[in-house]
Design an enzyme around this catalytic site. Structure first.
Site, short mmCIF file in Angstrom:
data_model
loop_
_atom_site.label_atom_id
_atom_site.label_comp_id
_atom_site.label_asym_id
_atom_site.label_seq_id
_atom_site.Cartn_x
_atom_site.Cartn_y
_atom_site.Cartn_z
CE LYS A 157 -1.56 1.72 4.27
NZ LYS A 157 -1.14 2.70 4.48
CG ASN A 158 2.31 2.56 3.26
OD1 ASN A 158 1.07 2.91 3.35
ND2 ASN A 158 2.74 2.40 4.96
CB CYS A 171 -3.57 10.69 12.40
SG CYS A 171 -2.38 9.80 12.42
NE ARG A 180 1.10 9.78 10.23
CZ ARG A 180 0.98 9.70 9.43
NH1 ARG A 180 -0.41 9.18 9.20
NH2 ARG A 180 1.72 9.23 8.34
CG ASP A 233 3.87 1.46 9.24
OD1 ASP A 233 3.47 2.20 10.12
OD2 ASP A 233 3.82 1.31 8.45
NE ARG A 270 -7.11 4.45 6.29
CZ ARG A 270 -6.65 5.76 6.92
NH1 ARG A 270 -6.90 5.71 7.90
NH2 ARG A 270 -5.85 6.01 6.39
N1 EPU Z 1 7.76 14.13 10.85
C1 EPU Z 1 8.30 16.07 11.03
N2 EPU Z 1 8.11 16.63 9.80
C2 EPU Z 1 7.61 16.35 8.62
C3 EPU Z 1 6.74 14.83 8.36
C4 EPU Z 1 6.97 14.23 9.16
O1 EPU Z 1 8.40 15.88 11.53
O2 EPU Z 1 6.90 17.20 7.73
C5 EPU Z 1 8.02 13.60 11.48
C6 EPU Z 1 6.75 12.70 11.95
O3 EPU Z 1 5.76 13.40 12.70
C7 EPU Z 1 7.11 11.42 12.58
C8 EPU Z 1 8.59 11.18 11.81
O4 EPU Z 1 8.74 12.57 11.14
O5 EPU Z 1 7.66 11.88 13.49
C9 EPU Z 1 8.39 10.06 10.65
O6 EPU Z 1 7.44 10.52 9.51
P1 EPU Z 1 6.86 9.95 8.10
O7 EPU Z 1 6.71 11.28 7.02
O8 EPU Z 1 8.59 9.48 7.10
O9 EPU Z 1 5.66 9.39 7.97
P2 EPU Z 1 4.95 9.26 6.69
O10 EPU Z 1 5.25 9.45 5.36
O11 EPU Z 1 3.74 10.17 7.28
C10 EPU Z 1 4.79 6.49 5.85
C11 EPU Z 1 3.37 5.71 6.15
C12 EPU Z 1 3.01 5.05 7.65
C13 EPU Z 1 4.69 5.57 8.62
C14 EPU Z 1 5.42 6.32 8.35
C15 EPU Z 1 6.70 5.82 8.64
C16 EPU Z 1 2.77 5.82 3.86
C17 EPU Z 1 1.53 6.30 3.09
N3 EPU Z 1 2.47 6.34 5.42
O12 EPU Z 1 3.45 8.37 6.73
O13 EPU Z 1 2.41 4.10 7.04
O14 EPU Z 1 4.28 4.52 9.70
O15 EPU Z 1 6.10 6.31 6.78
O16 EPU Z 1 7.00 4.67 8.36
O17 EPU Z 1 3.73 5.68 3.54
C18 EPU Z 1 0.82 3.01 8.09
O18 EPU Z 1 0.90 2.56 7.15
O19 EPU Z 1 0.19 2.26 8.48
C19 EPU Z 1 1.14 4.07 8.13
C20 EPU Z 1 0.94 5.00 8.87
#
Ligand code: EPU
Length: 422
Positions: A22-23, A117, A122, A309, A401
């Site tokens: 998915k991701n 969320c 996030r 995850d 999801r």
């Molecule tokens: N963060 C910041 N600033 C930003 C972006 C992120 O401080 O602008 C912080 C976040 O708050 C967190 C860390 O950086 O503490 C990592 O977050 P990341 O941005 O990597 O998460 P994401 O890209 O929003 C994806 C996956 C998540 C998974 C995370 C971490 C997808 C669609 N989602 O989220 O997947 O947990 O990376 O590996 O790819 C799930 O599948 O259940 C899921 C939540």
């Protein structure tokens, strides 16, 4: 709203096919925006998140369908409404990954600012900073991020690390935008997740020039245009990890087909550490569990560290270990909605800030519980397989999801999961 009734304990045995990730699929579908024309993405799982994302692309002007082989076809010839609407973004935060490609293709994008969320605040500050570094003007208007670059984007050296390390979707956004920028972009502290490598491979197949794939330094030589693509999504390492825990926690044996162990070394290491056997076989592996489960410590980290995850799923497994374990959440320090629910099932978990101390118990006992987010819900399913009695899980839509018909895939190998309408 559907509920699950799960009879336990059971022992799982047999073979399960792992679906596409998915991701990985979501940002790859967003990449189709970058090139006008018809792209075909294969191995896209049939999940509610994918349907929501398809609707998001359709609102932009794309046409999205599934063909007879199950491949997702995206015709992005026309993009006449570069707006990610609140009603869709609030359902799925991953919608933010249309921001970079829309900006690069249209010179303008408006995407609803995602809220918090169940797993924490996030923020998206790093996404925005990265795009600003490429020359975008960004402001917030009525809850929408408005990004503009009427004369295009320009390559730059960008440091994209934040307080919790790299950002997966932030890297995806800046990477996709940089493919069409003028000149060279370097993303330092880029996410190394296999899903980002899969996206970068897809972009290169579309005509982009990305190197350093899989490393924390991505180098992107901007090109004038990209072309549509046929591309296959990698297997879902989080789904695979969840099914591995299912085998382990039921003292069962599962053969997982279509599973890349090389993407899961931290997970396999922890499993072997607690006494689970994981052996590569054909294009997957065989996982066998037995009691007693040994305790272990887990620290979640960006890839190649242990994935956040799978934190909830491993917490269930360690709940049944013959000793105490410690789990430290270093990616989403508030991602512990499952703790109270698991304690209702007679687990012995104590949360101290971003740390949970897991005291092993002899057995879990069924209870009615509430699904809160995708991975926490998967953990409750695992707990239900091992617990004595009938576990009822409410709000199953969270599981849908990210796991395609989980009950139809686990029941043939010995689970007793009934889906009912509440
Ligand atoms: N963060 C910041 N600033 C930003 C972006 C992120 O401080 O602008 C912080 C976040 O708050 C967190 C860390 O950086 O503490 C990592 O977050 P990341 O941005 O990597 O998460 P994401 O890209 O929003 C994806 C996956 C998540 C998974 C995370 C971490 C997808 C669609 N989602 O989220 O997947 O947990 O990376 O590996 O790819 C799930 O599948 O259940 C899921 C939540």
């Amino acid at each position: 709203m559907d509920v699950f009734r799960i009879e336990g304990p059971v022992r799982l045995s047999g073979s399960v096919q792992i679906n596409g990730s998915k991701n990985a699929a979501l940002p790859i579908m967003a990449a189709a925006i970058l090139a006008g024309g018809k792209s075909t993405v294969s191995a896209v799982p049939n999940l509610s998140d994918i349907s929501v994302f398809s609707r998001l692309l359709e609102k932009l002007g794309c046409r999205v369908s599934r063909n007879q082989q199950g491949h997702v076809c995206i015709d992005s010839t026309v993009i006449d409404n570069p707006v990610g609407e609140y009603d869709i973004v609030r359902k799925m935060r991953a919608s933010i990954c249309i921001l970079g490609p829309l900006l690069a293709r249209c010179g303008r994008a408006e995407v609803s600012m995602p809220g918090g969320c169940a797993i924490g605040d996030r923020p998206v500050n790093l996404h925005l900073r990265g795009l600003q570094e490429l020359g975008a003007q960004i402001h917030l208007k009525n809850g929408y991020i408005v990004a503009e670059a009427p004369s295009g984007l320009t390559g730059k050296e960008i440091f994209l690390g934040g307080p919790f390390g790299s950002t997966v979707l932030g890297t995806a956004n800046v990477l996709m935008a940089a493919t069409l920028a003028k000149g060279r972009t370097t993303i330092e502290s880029a996410a190394c997740e296999p899903e980002i490598a899969n996206l970068a491979d897809c972009l290169n197949k579309m005509g982009a020039k990305v190197s350093g794939i899989g490393s924390p330094r991505l180098i992107i030589e901007g090109v004038k245009r990209l072309h549509p693509v046929e591309f296959e999504v990698i297997p879902d390492r989080i789904e695979a990890g969840t099914f591995m825990v299912a085998a382990a926690i039921t003292a069962g044996e599962l053969a997982l087909r279509n599973c890349r162990l090389s993407d899961m070394m931290a997970v396999v290491d922890r499993l072997r550490n607690v006494g689970v056997t994981v052996e590569p076989k054909d294009n997957g592996c065989v996982v066998a569990g037995s009691f007693p489960i040994k305790p272990a410590d887990i620290i979640t980290q960006p890839y190649p560290g242990f994935p956040t995850d799978l934190q909830a799923q491993f917490m269930v497994l360690l709940s049944l270990a013959n000793g105490n374990s410690v789990i430290i959440e270093k990616v989403f320090p508030d991602r512990f909605m499952h703790v109270a629910e698991l304690n209702r099932m007679a687990a012995d978990l104590r949360k101290e800030g971003p740390v949970v101390i897991v005291a092993g118990v002899k057995k879990l006992i069924a209870a009615p519980v509430m699904a809160s987010d995708l991975r926490a819900s998967a953990a409750l399913v695992l707990a239900g397989l091992a617990a004595e009695g009938t576990t009822t899980i409410n709000r199953v839509y969270h599981i849908d999801r990210g796991y395609e018909k989980i009950e139809e895939r686990l029941n043939p190998v010995g689970a007793k999961i009934a889906r009912e309408q509440a």
